[in-house]
Design an enzyme around this catalytic site. Sequence first.
Site, PDB file in Angstrom:
ATOM      1  N   LYS A  22     -18.342  -8.314  19.054  1.00 32.33           N
ATOM      2  CA  LYS A  22     -17.237  -7.443  18.397  1.00 32.33           C
ATOM      3  C   LYS A  22     -16.977  -7.970  16.948  1.00 32.33           C
ATOM      4  O   LYS A  22     -16.982  -7.144  15.844  1.00 32.33           O
ATOM      5  CB  LYS A  22     -16.187  -7.570  19.241  1.00 32.33           C
ATOM      6  N   ARG A 102      -6.335  -5.615  13.108  1.00 36.17           N
ATOM      7  CA  ARG A 102      -6.214  -6.346  11.977  1.00 36.17           C
ATOM      8  C   ARG A 102      -7.732  -6.129  11.063  1.00 36.17           C
ATOM      9  O   ARG A 102      -7.388  -6.180   9.802  1.00 36.17           O
ATOM     10  CB  ARG A 102      -5.942  -8.003  12.292  1.00 36.17           C
ATOM     11  N   CYS A 126      -3.749  -8.646  17.093  1.00 36.81           N
ATOM     12  CA  CYS A 126      -3.385  -9.620  18.241  1.00 36.81           C
ATOM     13  C   CYS A 126      -2.284 -10.366  17.711  1.00 36.81           C
ATOM     14  O   CYS A 126      -2.291 -10.857  16.643  1.00 36.81           O
ATOM     15  CB  CYS A 126      -4.495 -10.550  18.703  1.00 36.81           C
ATOM     16  N   ARG A 131      -0.353 -14.658  10.683  1.00 35.82           N
ATOM     17  CA  ARG A 131      -1.588 -14.012  10.069  1.00 35.82           C
ATOM     18  C   ARG A 131      -1.624 -13.294   8.542  1.00 35.82           C
ATOM     19  O   ARG A 131      -1.494 -12.006   8.640  1.00 35.82           O
ATOM     20  CB  ARG A 131      -2.160 -13.145  11.057  1.00 35.82           C
ATOM     21  N   LYS A 171      -8.289 -22.424   2.356  1.00 40.99           N
ATOM     22  CA  LYS A 171      -8.236 -22.634   3.722  1.00 40.99           C
ATOM     23  C   LYS A 171      -9.384 -21.751   4.263  1.00 40.99           C
ATOM     24  O   LYS A 171      -9.712 -20.781   3.691  1.00 40.99           O
ATOM     25  CB  LYS A 171      -6.952 -22.075   4.294  1.00 40.99           C
ATOM     26  N   VAL A 172     -10.168 -21.992   5.424  1.00 45.05           N
ATOM     27  CA  VAL A 172     -11.167 -21.169   5.601  1.00 45.05           C
ATOM     28  C   VAL A 172     -10.709 -19.885   6.338  1.00 45.05           C
ATOM     29  O   VAL A 172      -9.892 -19.917   7.353  1.00 45.05           O
ATOM     30  CB  VAL A 172     -12.375 -22.024   6.711  1.00 45.05           C
ATOM     31  N   SER A 173     -11.173 -18.842   5.799  1.00 48.61           N
ATOM     32  CA  SER A 173     -10.601 -17.395   6.366  1.00 48.61           C
ATOM     33  C   SER A 173     -11.736 -16.533   6.681  1.00 48.61           C
ATOM     34  O   SER A 173     -12.518 -16.363   5.613  1.00 48.61           O
ATOM     35  CB  SER A 173      -9.707 -16.975   5.608  1.00 48.61           C
ATOM     36  N   ASP A 316     -11.334 -18.740  19.593  1.00 48.10           N
ATOM     37  CA  ASP A 316     -11.461 -17.533  20.325  1.00 48.10           C
ATOM     38  C   ASP A 316     -11.966 -17.961  21.930  1.00 48.10           C
ATOM     39  O   ASP A 316     -11.915 -17.221  22.827  1.00 48.10           O
ATOM     40  CB  ASP A 316     -12.435 -16.541  19.997  1.00 48.10           C
ATOM     41  N   ILE A 338      -6.066 -23.556  14.448  1.00 49.76           N
ATOM     42  CA  ILE A 338      -6.259 -22.354  13.769  1.00 49.76           C
ATOM     43  C   ILE A 338      -5.063 -21.353  13.674  1.00 49.76           C
ATOM     44  O   ILE A 338      -4.468 -21.079  12.559  1.00 49.76           O
ATOM     45  CB  ILE A 338      -7.526 -21.430  13.974  1.00 49.76           C
ATOM     46  N   ARG A 408     -10.250  -4.135  24.406  1.00 56.88           N
ATOM     47  CA  ARG A 408     -10.611  -4.132  22.998  1.00 56.88           C
ATOM     48  C   ARG A 408     -11.936  -4.922  22.667  1.00 56.88           C
ATOM     49  O   ARG A 408     -12.492  -4.547  21.705  1.00 56.88           O
ATOM     50  CB  ARG A 408      -9.513  -4.985  22.143  1.00 56.88           C
TER      51      ARG A 408
HETATM   52  C1  UD1 Z   1     -11.289 -13.683  12.754  1.00 57.15           C
HETATM   53  C2  UD1 Z   1     -11.464 -13.248  14.045  1.00 57.15           C
HETATM   54  C3  UD1 Z   1     -10.685 -14.006  15.317  1.00 57.15           C
HETATM   55  C4  UD1 Z   1     -11.160 -15.231  14.950  1.00 57.15           C
HETATM   56  C5  UD1 Z   1     -10.304 -15.731  13.688  1.00 57.15           C
HETATM   57  C6  UD1 Z   1     -10.747 -17.386  13.319  1.00 57.15           C
HETATM   58  C7  UD1 Z   1     -12.355 -11.109  13.853  1.00 57.15           C
HETATM   59  C8  UD1 Z   1     -12.449  -9.689  13.971  1.00 57.15           C
HETATM   60  N1  UD1 Z   1     -11.448 -11.763  14.129  1.00 57.15           N
HETATM   61  O1  UD1 Z   1      -9.836 -13.470  12.423  1.00 57.15           O
HETATM   62  O2  UD1 Z   1     -11.171 -13.363  16.394  1.00 57.15           O
HETATM   63  O3  UD1 Z   1      -9.798 -16.024  16.118  1.00 57.15           O
HETATM   64  O4  UD1 Z   1     -11.160 -15.192  12.802  1.00 57.15           O
HETATM   65  O5  UD1 Z   1     -12.041 -17.683  13.840  1.00 57.15           O
HETATM   66  O6  UD1 Z   1     -13.582 -11.484  13.413  1.00 57.15           O
HETATM   67  N2  UD1 Z   1      -5.200 -17.163   6.959  1.00 57.15           N
HETATM   68  C9  UD1 Z   1      -4.126 -17.266   5.758  1.00 57.15           C
HETATM   69  N3  UD1 Z   1      -4.309 -16.197   4.752  1.00 57.15           N
HETATM   70  C10 UD1 Z   1      -5.258 -15.245   4.847  1.00 57.15           C
HETATM   71  C11 UD1 Z   1      -5.951 -15.132   6.043  1.00 57.15           C
HETATM   72  C12 UD1 Z   1      -5.993 -15.970   6.746  1.00 57.15           C
HETATM   73  O7  UD1 Z   1      -3.123 -18.027   5.753  1.00 57.15           O
HETATM   74  O8  UD1 Z   1      -4.879 -14.484   3.835  1.00 57.15           O
HETATM   75  C13 UD1 Z   1      -4.883 -18.168   7.955  1.00 57.15           C
HETATM   76  C14 UD1 Z   1      -4.699 -17.274   9.440  1.00 57.15           C
HETATM   77  O9  UD1 Z   1      -3.174 -17.151   9.385  1.00 57.15           O
HETATM   78  C15 UD1 Z   1      -5.108 -18.488  10.222  1.00 57.15           C
HETATM   79  C16 UD1 Z   1      -6.657 -18.929   9.514  1.00 57.15           C
HETATM   80  O10 UD1 Z   1      -6.280 -18.525   8.352  1.00 57.15           O
HETATM   81  O11 UD1 Z   1      -4.435 -19.575  10.339  1.00 57.15           O
HETATM   82  C17 UD1 Z   1      -7.985 -18.210   9.723  1.00 57.15           C
HETATM   83  O12 UD1 Z   1      -7.599 -16.923  10.138  1.00 57.15           O
HETATM   84  P1  UD1 Z   1      -8.837 -15.836   9.757  1.00 57.15           P
HETATM   85  O13 UD1 Z   1     -10.061 -16.559   9.795  1.00 57.15           O
HETATM   86  O14 UD1 Z   1      -8.567 -15.190   8.506  1.00 57.15           O
HETATM   87  O15 UD1 Z   1      -8.795 -14.962  10.845  1.00 57.15           O
HETATM   88  P2  UD1 Z   1      -9.343 -13.404  11.087  1.00 57.15           P
HETATM   89  O16 UD1 Z   1     -10.313 -13.097   9.955  1.00 57.15           O
HETATM   90  O17 UD1 Z   1      -8.160 -12.524  11.262  1.00 57.15           O
END
Ligand code: UD1
Length: 429
Positions: A22, A102, A126, A131, A171-173, A316, A338, A408
């Site tokens: 997914k 999201r 979720c 987030r 931070k890793v996103s 996850d 995370i 989902r």
């Molecule tokens: C994606 C995955 C989700 C998984 C997550 C972490 C999809 C559809 N979703 O979610 O299943 O749990 O990665 O592996 O692929 N953050 C910030 N600022 C931002 C963006 C993120 O502070 O602009 C923080 C978030 O709050 C969180 C962390 O960074 O604490 C990681 O989030 P992120 O990797 O961005 O998660 P998603 O991409 O939303």
Amino acid sequence: MDRIRISGGHELNGEIQISGAKNATLPLMIASLLSDETLTLRNMPSLADVNLLSRILGNHGVDMAVDGKRPGSSGGCGDTVHLTARTIVDTTAPYEFVSRMRASFWVLGPLLARCGEAKVSLPGGCAIGTRPVDLHISGLEALGAEIELEDGYVVASAKKGLQGGRVVFPKVSVGATHNVLMAAVLARGETIIENAACEPEVTDLAQCLSAMGARIEGVGTPTIHIQGVDKLHGATHSVLPDRIETGTYAMAVAMTGGDVELVGAREDLFEAATDILRQAGVSITPTNRGLRVQRNGSALAPVNVSTAPFPGFPTDLQAQFMALMTKAGGTSNITETIFENRFMHVQELARLGAEIELDGDTAIVTGVDSLNGAQVMATDLRASVSLVIAGLAAEGDTIINRVYHLDRGFERIESKLGNCGADIERLSS
Ligand code: UD1
């Protein structure tokens, strides 16, 4: 609203076909916005999130055609979908869509790159923490986008097109890496993303973009180099197998005991989890079709786990592993690093008799001899499947309410588990 009933206590034996991921499918579908030619995706899972994203992309002007299944083909081979964004007819992603998923926020980068403008609602998805989207915004600003927040919308423009730049994520996103990567492939000049996510789904997206003509190096490492090109062309790409679904079913087998082959699974995508499962006493061996998971009645050993970005233990799979540890022979500490609000399954697992104490970002799980069926509520995607795992081992009936969360992200979960001997059914309302 549909519910799921599970009558626990049955071993799982047989085989389960692992679906396309997914979390790779969603950004891959969004990548279709970057070209006026057709992107063909194979091995697509059939999920509520995929259907919703299809509607969102349709709103922007993407035509979608799904290949018919051949007579006699199993449900396990995934769909083949052709996405064509010949013309972008609307650069706005409205609240009623983005608030429900999201990942749909990730249309921002590609729309901006292709059309020089985009207006995208702030996201939902979720409820597992605040987030924010600050990293997405600062990343796109580093490529020259002008971004304002207006009435709950991110309004972005790049009148003269995006310009390559240096993006250093504090931070890793995963999502911000996807968004900036998709924008950078059409920006002028070179973009360097530092502290990029290394998740396999990012690599999958980058491979697809490369097949479309993008010039990307360093994928799978924290530093990605992108040389912008004028145009992307069509391509065909196969979605990688879902490592979270793989880990979830491995934990289900670990919970009930039994012997299941996970067909299509790839261990290299989730080695942190297989290491932990082996420490817990589960046998995982490669086969020529995937992975074989076995537990032969021996007690589960407690193992401490801390979630981390890839290649660490995935957030996850945290809820599923917690469900497993509720039956371990001792105490385990599970730390979530995370997301700050990703323990909503704790109170639901407690309804089944689990003993879990929370101490900040750590759950202290003391294994119990038996869980007992009860009514529980799914609160988010991964939390809901942790309740399925617990229900498979609980004595008596477990009823899981609000299973739309499950739909989902998990394709045909009742039939996949039911075919292996679980007593599980969907109660439609
Ligand atoms: C994606 C995955 C989700 C998984 C997550 C972490 C999809 C559809 N979703 O979610 O299943 O749990 O990665 O592996 O692929 N953050 C910030 N600022 C931002 C963006 C993120 O502070 O602009 C923080 C978030 O709050 C969180 C962390 O960074 O604490 C990681 O989030 P992120 O990797 O961005 O998660 P998603 O991409 O939303």
